[in-house]
Design a protein around this motif. Structure first.
Motif, PDB file in Angstrom:
ATOM      1  N   ILE A   1      11.389  13.174 -16.255  1.00  0.00           N
ATOM      2  CA  ILE A   1      11.306  13.123 -14.797  1.00  0.00           C
ATOM      3  C   ILE A   1       9.836  13.010 -14.432  1.00  0.00           C
ATOM      4  O   ILE A   1       8.984  13.646 -15.057  1.00  0.00           O
ATOM      5  N   SER A   2       9.518  12.165 -13.431  1.00  0.00           N
ATOM      6  CA  SER A   2       8.127  11.884 -13.079  1.00  0.00           C
ATOM      7  C   SER A   2       7.916  11.998 -11.576  1.00  0.00           C
ATOM      8  O   SER A   2       8.827  11.726 -10.784  1.00  0.00           O
ATOM      9  N   ALA A   3       6.716  12.376 -11.191  1.00  0.00           N
ATOM     10  CA  ALA A   3       6.266  12.345  -9.801  1.00  0.00           C
ATOM     11  C   ALA A   3       5.169  11.294  -9.694  1.00  0.00           C
ATOM     12  O   ALA A   3       4.367  11.130 -10.622  1.00  0.00           O
ATOM     13  N   GLU A   4       5.121  10.563  -8.558  1.00  0.00           N
ATOM     14  CA  GLU A   4       4.179   9.458  -8.438  1.00  0.00           C
ATOM     15  C   GLU A   4       3.650   9.331  -7.018  1.00  0.00           C
ATOM     16  O   GLU A   4       4.264   9.801  -6.065  1.00  0.00           O
ATOM     17  N   VAL A   5       2.491   8.690  -6.896  1.00  0.00           N
ATOM     18  CA  VAL A   5       1.927   8.335  -5.606  1.00  0.00           C
ATOM     19  C   VAL A   5       1.235   6.997  -5.771  1.00  0.00           C
ATOM     20  O   VAL A   5       0.596   6.738  -6.785  1.00  0.00           O
ATOM     21  N   GLY A   6       1.416   6.123  -4.761  1.00  0.00           N
ATOM     22  CA  GLY A   6       0.816   4.799  -4.858  1.00  0.00           C
ATOM     23  C   GLY A   6       1.091   3.975  -3.626  1.00  0.00           C
ATOM     24  O   GLY A   6       1.462   4.498  -2.570  1.00  0.00           O
ATOM     25  N   THR A   7       0.922   2.678  -3.770  1.00  0.00           N
ATOM     26  CA  THR A   7       1.055   1.778  -2.633  1.00  0.00           C
ATOM     27  C   THR A   7       2.487   1.663  -2.127  1.00  0.00           C
ATOM     28  O   THR A   7       2.705   1.239  -0.987  1.00  0.00           O
ATOM     29  N   LEU A   8       3.472   1.996  -2.956  1.00  0.00           N
ATOM     30  CA  LEU A   8       4.861   1.997  -2.498  1.00  0.00           C
ATOM     31  C   LEU A   8       5.223   3.290  -1.779  1.00  0.00           C
ATOM     32  O   LEU A   8       6.270   3.377  -1.150  1.00  0.00           O
ATOM     33  N   GLY A   9       4.359   4.298  -1.906  1.00  0.00           N
ATOM     34  CA  GLY A   9       4.610   5.566  -1.254  1.00  0.00           C
ATOM     35  C   GLY A   9       4.533   6.722  -2.230  1.00  0.00           C
ATOM     36  O   GLY A   9       4.084   6.594  -3.368  1.00  0.00           O
ATOM     37  N   TYR A  10       4.999   7.871  -1.751  1.00  0.00           N
ATOM     38  CA  TYR A  10       5.069   9.074  -2.565  1.00  0.00           C
ATOM     39  C   TYR A  10       6.505   9.217  -3.047  1.00  0.00           C
ATOM     40  O   TYR A  10       7.442   9.045  -2.275  1.00  0.00           O
ATOM     41  N   GLY A  11       6.693   9.552  -4.330  1.00  0.00           N
ATOM     42  CA  GLY A  11       8.068   9.623  -4.790  1.00  0.00           C
ATOM     43  C   GLY A  11       8.215  10.197  -6.179  1.00  0.00           C
ATOM     44  O   GLY A  11       7.329  10.886  -6.705  1.00  0.00           O
ATOM     45  N   ALA A  12       9.367   9.908  -6.782  1.00  0.00           N
ATOM     46  CA  ALA A  12       9.700  10.429  -8.106  1.00  0.00           C
ATOM     47  C   ALA A  12      10.692   9.486  -8.764  1.00  0.00           C
ATOM     48  O   ALA A  12      11.336   8.655  -8.097  1.00  0.00           O
ATOM     49  N   ASN A  13      10.815   9.613 -10.088  1.00  0.00           N
ATOM     50  CA  ASN A  13      11.830   8.840 -10.805  1.00  0.00           C
ATOM     51  C   ASN A  13      12.373   9.647 -11.974  1.00  0.00           C
ATOM     52  O   ASN A  13      11.752  10.606 -12.434  1.00  0.00           O
TER      53      ASN A  13
ATOM     54  N   GLN B   1      14.707   3.447 -15.809  1.00  0.00           N
ATOM     55  CA  GLN B   1      14.186   4.303 -14.752  1.00  0.00           C
ATOM     56  C   GLN B   1      14.895   4.038 -13.429  1.00  0.00           C
ATOM     57  O   GLN B   1      15.187   2.892 -13.095  1.00  0.00           O
ATOM     58  N   ALA B   2      15.152   5.101 -12.695  1.00  0.00           N
ATOM     59  CA  ALA B   2      15.661   5.016 -11.328  1.00  0.00           C
ATOM     60  C   ALA B   2      14.818   5.943 -10.473  1.00  0.00           C
ATOM     61  O   ALA B   2      14.620   7.114 -10.827  1.00  0.00           O
ATOM     62  N   GLY B   3      14.300   5.423  -9.352  1.00  0.00           N
ATOM     63  CA  GLY B   3      13.401   6.248  -8.558  1.00  0.00           C
ATOM     64  C   GLY B   3      13.340   5.831  -7.104  1.00  0.00           C
ATOM     65  O   GLY B   3      14.025   4.890  -6.665  1.00  0.00           O
ATOM     66  N   TRP B   4      12.515   6.536  -6.357  1.00  0.00           N
ATOM     67  CA  TRP B   4      12.299   6.259  -4.936  1.00  0.00           C
ATOM     68  C   TRP B   4      10.861   6.569  -4.605  1.00  0.00           C
ATOM     69  O   TRP B   4      10.274   7.534  -5.125  1.00  0.00           O
ATOM     70  N   ALA B   5      10.266   5.733  -3.738  1.00  0.00           N
ATOM     71  CA  ALA B   5       8.919   5.984  -3.226  1.00  0.00           C
ATOM     72  C   ALA B   5       8.882   5.560  -1.769  1.00  0.00           C
ATOM     73  O   ALA B   5       9.482   4.549  -1.386  1.00  0.00           O
ATOM     74  N   GLY B   6       8.178   6.324  -0.938  1.00  0.00           N
ATOM     75  CA  GLY B   6       8.135   5.979   0.480  1.00  0.00           C
ATOM     76  C   GLY B   6       7.190   6.878   1.242  1.00  0.00           C
ATOM     77  O   GLY B   6       6.362   7.590   0.673  1.00  0.00           O
ATOM     78  N   GLY B   7       7.318   6.825   2.577  1.00  0.00           N
ATOM     79  CA  GLY B   7       6.448   7.599   3.448  1.00  0.00           C
ATOM     80  C   GLY B   7       5.470   6.709   4.184  1.00  0.00           C
ATOM     81  O   GLY B   7       5.537   5.476   4.119  1.00  0.00           O
ATOM     82  N   ASP B   8       4.551   7.324   4.886  1.00  0.00           N
ATOM     83  CA  ASP B   8       3.528   6.604   5.634  1.00  0.00           C
ATOM     84  C   ASP B   8       2.334   6.380   4.728  1.00  0.00           C
ATOM     85  O   ASP B   8       1.563   7.300   4.453  1.00  0.00           O
ATOM     86  N   VAL B   9       2.191   5.159   4.243  1.00  0.00           N
ATOM     87  CA  VAL B   9       1.109   4.841   3.303  1.00  0.00           C
ATOM     88  C   VAL B   9       0.201   3.748   3.861  1.00  0.00           C
ATOM     89  O   VAL B   9      -0.515   3.092   3.115  1.00  0.00           O
ATOM     90  N   ALA B  10       0.223   3.545   5.181  1.00  0.00           N
ATOM     91  CA  ALA B  10      -0.583   2.473   5.770  1.00  0.00           C
ATOM     92  C   ALA B  10      -2.067   2.660   5.479  1.00  0.00           C
ATOM     93  O   ALA B  10      -2.808   1.679   5.305  1.00  0.00           O
ATOM     94  N   ASP B  11      -2.522   3.918   5.406  1.00  0.00           N
ATOM     95  CA  ASP B  11      -3.935   4.162   5.160  1.00  0.00           C
ATOM     96  C   ASP B  11      -4.374   3.662   3.791  1.00  0.00           C
ATOM     97  O   ASP B  11      -5.560   3.396   3.566  1.00  0.00           O
TER      98      ASP B  11
ATOM     99  N   VAL C   1       0.112  -0.198  -7.131  1.00  0.00           N
ATOM    100  CA  VAL C   1      -0.875   0.639  -7.821  1.00  0.00           C
ATOM    101  C   VAL C   1      -0.370   2.073  -7.697  1.00  0.00           C
ATOM    102  O   VAL C   1      -0.193   2.563  -6.584  1.00  0.00           O
ATOM    103  N   LYS C   2      -0.115   2.719  -8.817  1.00  0.00           N
ATOM    104  CA  LYS C   2       0.384   4.093  -8.724  1.00  0.00           C
ATOM    105  C   LYS C   2      -0.041   4.911  -9.939  1.00  0.00           C
ATOM    106  O   LYS C   2      -0.290   4.376 -11.023  1.00  0.00           O
ATOM    107  N   VAL C   3      -0.142   6.217  -9.718  1.00  0.00           N
ATOM    108  CA  VAL C   3      -0.440   7.175 -10.777  1.00  0.00           C
ATOM    109  C   VAL C   3       0.548   8.318 -10.649  1.00  0.00           C
ATOM    110  O   VAL C   3       1.168   8.534  -9.592  1.00  0.00           O
ATOM    111  N   GLY C   4       0.713   9.057 -11.733  1.00  0.00           N
ATOM    112  CA  GLY C   4       1.658  10.154 -11.676  1.00  0.00           C
ATOM    113  C   GLY C   4       1.650  10.990 -12.942  1.00  0.00           C
ATOM    114  O   GLY C   4       0.844  10.792 -13.857  1.00  0.00           O
TER     115      GLY C   4
END
Length: 290
Positions: A84-96, A108-118, A282-285
């Motif tokens: 199980i992973s946690a991630e943050v990147g241009t697609l948003g904040y999420g996990a898979n 892998q199955a996951g979701w990423a989202g949120g307000d990432v316009a900045d 672009v994401k790291v986790g």
């Protein structure tokens, strides 16, 4: 007769000793001793299938058994993920969640989202107009992660199901909106606001990255790549679309239009921009492996 007896005894002893380690076997018959070197015997075991076909059970019972057995195997696999992973990147904040298919392949199955316009700077230019962006991303995805060389290097590919809301607000420059080469007084036009949406309902993506293991269970990862989101559909509205806007064309003529017409021109420019048609990934986790 003695030879036959000796042969029979020897065969029996060798057969009973075959599963033991390859130690010499000594057979004594009367005053004669014969030494035999026993060869180890490999014993093969056949794995039991989830369901074995029963010729006497009939079609219905066999079909039911196969479905139940297959469902049980699938349920056990799904409910026992490898990581199980946690991630943050241009697609948003999420996990898979990941399921190991073999030592080099992971589903892998996951979701990423949120307000990432900045992460994109919070604004962008379409034509000569600058727009502030307010984003609400939702990007569920399904993909395969490969370790082609069996080390930290990874390659990924899959499908994103994007549902991203992009709200935009036009910023006047020096009191004017310059749209399609023509300047319009921002006081006459008023506020221009709109939305954008990418046309792809399924967006393919590809990434490369690295996934070093820090401990037996814990690791980090980073990935870069892109997803093809498709062309952009845009909507731009003026607060008062019937408001009269006076402007001077390139020939110096004094003309009039409406705020709604100016908004329509801005809308066409936004669609021609195709902002984030190719969404950078672009994401790291961090990953925890079970």
């Amino acid at each position: 007769m003695k030879l036959i007896k000796l042969t029979a005894i020897s065969a029996a002893v060798l057969a009973s000793s075959a599963a033991l380690a390859a130690e010499p076997v000594i057979v004594v018959d009367g005053n004669e001793a014969v030494v035999y070197e026993a060869e180890p015997v490999a014993v093969a075991y056949q794995a039991e299938p989830a369901y074995a076909y029963n010729a006497e059970a009939g079609v219905v019972r066999n079909t039911t058994g196969a479905v139940v057995g297959g469902t049980k195997t699938f349920f056990q696999t799904v409910t026992h993920p490898a990581a199980i992973s946690a991630e943050v990147g241009t697609l948003g904040y999420g996990a898979n969640i990941g399921w190991a298919l073999n030592d080099k392949t992971e589903l892998q199955a996951g979701w990423a989202g949120g307000d990432v316009a900045d992460l994109f700077g919070g604004d962008f230019d379409a034509g000569d107009v600058n727009y502030d962006v307010d984003a609400d991303f939702s990007n569920p995805y399904l993909g395969v992660q490969l370790r082609p060389t069996g080390n930290w290097f990874t390659m990924g590919a899959g499908i994103i199901v994007p549902d991203n809301d992009l709200d935009v607000t036009a910023n006047a420059d020096g009191g004017f909106f310059k749209i399609d080469g023509q300047q319009y007084n921002s006081t006459d036009v008023g506020t221009l606001q709109g939305t954008m949406e990418h046309r792809n309902k399924l967006a393919p993506y590809a990434t490369i990255g690295f996934r070093p293991n820090i401990t037996n269970n814990f690791g980090l990862f980073g990935e870069i790549g892109a997803a093809y989101m498709g062309k952009t559909d845009a909507t731009v509205n003026a607060v008062d679309p019937d408001s009269v806007v006076n402007y001077t064309d390139s020939n110096g003529a004094q003309l009039t239009t409406t705020a709604g017409e100016v908004a329509s021109k801005a809308e066409r420019e936004l669609e021609d921009k195709d902002w984030l048609e190719w969404m950078p990934i672009v994401k790291v986790g961090a990953t925890y492996r079970f």
